[in-house]
Write a protein that holds these residues in place. Structure first.
Motif, PDB file in Angstrom:
ATOM      1  N   ALA A  57       0.869  -1.181   0.000  1.00  0.00           N
ATOM      2  CA  ALA A  57       0.000   0.000   0.000  1.00  0.00           C
ATOM      3  C   ALA A  57       0.899   1.222   0.000  1.00  0.00           C
ATOM      4  CB  ALA A  57      -0.911  -0.007   1.225  1.00  0.00           C
ATOM      5  N   MET A  58       0.807   2.028  -1.032  1.00  0.00           N
ATOM      6  CA  MET A  58       1.767   3.105  -1.227  1.00  0.00           C
ATOM      7  C   MET A  58       1.478   4.337  -0.378  1.00  0.00           C
ATOM      8  SD  MET A  58       3.664   1.414  -3.106  1.00  0.00           S
ATOM      9  CE  MET A  58       4.910   2.671  -3.369  1.00  0.00           C
ATOM     10  N   ASP A  59       0.228   4.497   0.100  1.00  0.00           N
ATOM     11  CA  ASP A  59      -0.078   5.625   0.974  1.00  0.00           C
ATOM     12  C   ASP A  59      -1.266   5.260   1.845  1.00  0.00           C
ATOM     13  OD1 ASP A  59      -2.668   6.496  -0.272  1.00  0.00           O
ATOM     14  OD2 ASP A  59      -1.360   6.847  -1.999  1.00  0.00           O
ATOM     15  N   ALA A  60      -1.594   6.156   2.754  1.00  0.00           N
ATOM     16  CA  ALA A  60      -2.609   5.845   3.766  1.00  0.00           C
ATOM     17  C   ALA A  60      -4.011   5.754   3.186  1.00  0.00           C
ATOM     18  CB  ALA A  60      -2.589   6.914   4.862  1.00  0.00           C
ATOM     19  N   TYR A  61      -4.189   6.210   1.949  1.00  0.00           N
ATOM     20  CA  TYR A  61      -5.543   6.249   1.382  1.00  0.00           C
ATOM     21  C   TYR A  61      -5.748   5.217   0.286  1.00  0.00           C
ATOM     22  CZ  TYR A  61      -5.156  10.665   3.794  1.00  0.00           C
ATOM     23  OH  TYR A  61      -4.935  11.623   4.748  1.00  0.00           O
ATOM     24  N   THR A  62      -4.766   4.347   0.090  1.00  0.00           N
ATOM     25  CA  THR A  62      -4.827   3.399  -1.014  1.00  0.00           C
ATOM     26  C   THR A  62      -5.964   2.398  -0.824  1.00  0.00           C
ATOM     27  OG1 THR A  62      -2.459   3.577  -1.407  1.00  0.00           O
ATOM     28  CG2 THR A  62      -3.560   1.631  -2.278  1.00  0.00           C
ATOM     29  N   HIS A  63      -6.747   2.222  -1.861  1.00  0.00           N
ATOM     30  CA  HIS A  63      -7.719   1.134  -1.934  1.00  0.00           C
ATOM     31  C   HIS A  63      -7.315   0.272  -3.125  1.00  0.00           C
ATOM     32  CE1 HIS A  63      -9.894   3.759   0.715  1.00  0.00           C
ATOM     33  NE2 HIS A  63     -10.869   2.882   0.844  1.00  0.00           N
ATOM     34  N   VAL A  64      -6.976  -0.958  -2.866  1.00  0.00           N
ATOM     35  CA  VAL A  64      -6.512  -1.845  -3.910  1.00  0.00           C
ATOM     36  C   VAL A  64      -7.682  -2.721  -4.344  1.00  0.00           C
ATOM     37  CG1 VAL A  64      -4.845  -3.632  -4.553  1.00  0.00           C
ATOM     38  CG2 VAL A  64      -4.224  -1.883  -2.873  1.00  0.00           C
ATOM     39  N   THR A  65      -8.149  -2.529  -5.558  1.00  0.00           N
ATOM     40  CA  THR A  65      -9.208  -3.381  -6.070  1.00  0.00           C
ATOM     41  C   THR A  65      -8.562  -4.607  -6.698  1.00  0.00           C
ATOM     42  OG1 THR A  65     -10.584  -1.462  -6.523  1.00  0.00           O
ATOM     43  CG2 THR A  65     -11.204  -3.530  -7.594  1.00  0.00           C
ATOM     44  N   THR A  66      -8.916  -5.748  -6.210  1.00  0.00           N
ATOM     45  CA  THR A  66      -8.196  -6.955  -6.590  1.00  0.00           C
ATOM     46  C   THR A  66      -9.126  -8.154  -6.504  1.00  0.00           C
ATOM     47  OG1 THR A  66      -6.257  -8.316  -6.095  1.00  0.00           O
ATOM     48  CG2 THR A  66      -7.394  -7.351  -4.224  1.00  0.00           C
ATOM     49  N   ARG A  67      -8.692  -9.268  -7.025  1.00  0.00           N
ATOM     50  CA  ARG A  67      -9.447 -10.505  -6.870  1.00  0.00           C
ATOM     51  C   ARG A  67      -9.440 -10.899  -5.402  1.00  0.00           C
ATOM     52  NH1 ARG A  67      -7.486 -16.153  -9.426  1.00  0.00           N
ATOM     53  NH2 ARG A  67      -5.587 -15.301  -8.504  1.00  0.00           N
ATOM     54  N   VAL A  68     -10.592 -11.292  -4.889  1.00  0.00           N
ATOM     55  CA  VAL A  68     -10.690 -11.626  -3.476  1.00  0.00           C
ATOM     56  C   VAL A  68      -9.936 -12.908  -3.194  1.00  0.00           C
ATOM     57  CG1 VAL A  68     -12.272 -12.248  -1.609  1.00  0.00           C
ATOM     58  CG2 VAL A  68     -12.904 -10.460  -3.242  1.00  0.00           C
ATOM     59  N   MET A  69      -8.996 -12.822  -2.262  1.00  0.00           N
ATOM     60  CA  MET A  69      -8.241 -13.992  -1.841  1.00  0.00           C
ATOM     61  C   MET A  69      -8.102 -13.925  -0.337  1.00  0.00           C
ATOM     62  SD  MET A  69      -5.316 -14.132  -4.813  1.00  0.00           S
ATOM     63  CE  MET A  69      -4.832 -15.815  -4.443  1.00  0.00           C
ATOM     64  N   GLY A  70      -7.993 -15.069   0.292  1.00  0.00           N
ATOM     65  CA  GLY A  70      -7.901 -15.118   1.735  1.00  0.00           C
ATOM     66  C   GLY A  70      -8.631 -16.338   2.245  1.00  0.00           C
ATOM     67  N   THR A  71      -9.070 -16.303   3.489  1.00  0.00           N
ATOM     68  CA  THR A  71      -9.716 -17.454   4.114  1.00  0.00           C
ATOM     69  C   THR A  71     -11.095 -17.053   4.608  1.00  0.00           C
ATOM     70  OG1 THR A  71      -7.556 -18.293   4.814  1.00  0.00           O
ATOM     71  CG2 THR A  71      -9.491 -19.219   5.896  1.00  0.00           C
ATOM     72  N   PHE A  72     -12.120 -17.770   4.152  1.00  0.00           N
ATOM     73  CA  PHE A  72     -13.479 -17.481   4.587  1.00  0.00           C
ATOM     74  C   PHE A  72     -13.572 -17.603   6.106  1.00  0.00           C
ATOM     75  CE2 PHE A  72     -14.662 -18.891   0.175  1.00  0.00           C
ATOM     76  CZ  PHE A  72     -15.070 -17.644  -0.241  1.00  0.00           C
ATOM     77  N   GLY A  73     -14.380 -16.752   6.670  1.00  0.00           N
ATOM     78  CA  GLY A  73     -14.493 -16.687   8.115  1.00  0.00           C
ATOM     79  C   GLY A  73     -13.674 -15.556   8.687  1.00  0.00           C
ATOM     80  N   TYR A  74     -12.601 -15.180   7.976  1.00  0.00           N
ATOM     81  CA  TYR A  74     -11.744 -14.080   8.405  1.00  0.00           C
ATOM     82  C   TYR A  74     -11.874 -12.856   7.510  1.00  0.00           C
ATOM     83  CZ  TYR A  74      -9.249 -17.624  11.180  1.00  0.00           C
ATOM     84  OH  TYR A  74      -8.925 -18.623  12.068  1.00  0.00           O
ATOM     85  N   LEU A  75     -12.466 -13.001   6.330  1.00  0.00           N
ATOM     86  CA  LEU A  75     -12.529 -11.904   5.374  1.00  0.00           C
ATOM     87  C   LEU A  75     -13.496 -10.814   5.842  1.00  0.00           C
ATOM     88  CD1 LEU A  75     -12.734 -13.801   1.957  1.00  0.00           C
ATOM     89  CD2 LEU A  75     -10.709 -12.807   3.033  1.00  0.00           C
ATOM     90  N   ALA A  76     -13.054  -9.581   5.743  1.00  0.00           N
ATOM     91  CA  ALA A  76     -13.953  -8.464   6.020  1.00  0.00           C
ATOM     92  C   ALA A  76     -15.084  -8.458   4.996  1.00  0.00           C
ATOM     93  CB  ALA A  76     -13.180  -7.146   5.956  1.00  0.00           C
TER      94      ALA A  76
END
Length: 235
Positions: A57-76
Motif C-alpha cells: 500500500a503506497m499511501d494511507a488512502y490506497t484502496h486496492v481493487t483486486t481478486r478476493v483472496m484469503g480465508t473465509f471466516g476471516y474476510l472483512a
C-alpha cells in the motif's frame, strides 16, 4: 492455552501487524490474517507468517481493487463482496482471531444452530452485552473457567468488538489495538466516537447485502482449520 498466554499471543500478533501497516515503507497489507498464520515459539512469542497474498500500500488512502483472496471466516465483508482492500481488512481479520482466543470457537462452524455458524455474528450481541454489564459467561471459552483477569478480558472484548465493525472506516488502526491490548492510553481511541455495539444501529442496505453475501460464500465451503501453528526459531 491459559488466559495469560492468550493475551500474550494477541498482543504479539497485534504488534506484528501494526508494524506491517504503519512502520514498513511501503506499508504492507497482509490479506490473510488468521490463527494458522500466527506462529508461536516455545515461549509463545507470536510472529505473523505467510506473506504469499500480501499487497503493498503506497499511501494511507490506497484502496486496492483486486481478486478476493484469503480465508473465509476471516474476510472483512466489504472485501469479500467488492474486492476493495485496505489495511482495515486486516484489522477485521485480526478481530476474528481475538474472538477465537476469547471464545474457543471456529470462525465458521456449520455444526452450530442456524444463524450461529459465523463466529462474528454469533458474538456481536454477546460482546455488546458483556461490555454493557461486565458479565462474560455466555461469550467465553468454557475451558477458561474463572481463570482470567476481568479487566484484561473486558479490554480484549472491547478491542474485538471494535475490530469487527461492519464499517471499515470505524475500525481502529492496529497501533490503537496494540495500545488497548497493552492497557496503554484511553480506550476511547478505539471507538471513533461510537459506543461498543452502536454500529449495529447503522447498517445500510448495501452493508446488509455484503454480510449476506459473505455468509453465503463462507458457509458450505472448505475445511476450516483454525489451529495456531507452533514452531521455534534460532536467533
Amino acid at each position: 492455552m491459559d488466559w495469560a498466554t492468550r493475551l500474550k499471543v494477541a498482543s504479539g500478533a497485534a504488534r506484528g501487524i501494526a508494524y506491517l501497516h504503519e512502520d514498513c515503507h511501503p506499508r504492507i497489507i497482509h490479506r490473510d490474517i488468521k490463527s494458522s498464520n500466527i506462529l508461536l515459539d516455545y515461549n509463545f512469542e507470536a510472529q505473523v507468517s505467510d506473506f504469499g497474498l500480501a499487497k503493498l500500500a503506497m499511501d494511507a488512502y490506497t484502496h486496492v481493487t483486486t481478486r478476493v483472496m484469503g480465508t473465509f471466516g476471516y474476510l472483512a465483508p466489504e472485501y469479500a463482496s467488492s474486492g476493495k482492500l485496505t489495511d482495515k481488512s486486516d484489522v477485521y481479520s485480526f478481530g476474528v482471531v481475538l474472538l477465537e482466543l476469547i471464545t474457543g470457537r471456529k470462525p465458521v462452524d456449520v455444526s452450530q444452530p442456524l444463524g450461529d455458524e459465523s463466529l462474528v455474528e454469533w458474538a456481536r450481541p454477546l460482546m455488546f452485552h458483556a461490555l454493557e454489564t461486565g458479565v462474560f459467561d455466555e461469550l467465553l471459552d468454557p475451558r477458561l473457567g474463572k481463570s482470567y483477569n476481568e479487566i484484561e478480558m473486558f479490554r480484549m472484548i472491547e478491542v474485538a468488538a471494535a475490530c469487527v465493525r461492519h464499517s471499515a472506516a470505524m475500525r481502529p488502526r492496529m497501533s490503537q489495538v496494540v495500545r488497548a491490548l497493552d492497557g496503554i492510553g484511553n480506550s476511547d481511541d478505539l471507538h471513533n466516537g461510537m459506543k461498543p455495539g452502536e454500529s449495529e444501529l447503522f447498517h445500510t442496505a448495501q452493508q446488509s447485502e455484503e454480510i449476506r453475501l459473505f455468509q453465503r460464500m463462507a458457509f458450505g465451503n472448505q475445511n476450516y482449520s483454525t489451529d495456531f501453528s507452533q514452531t521455534s526459531w534460532k536467533s
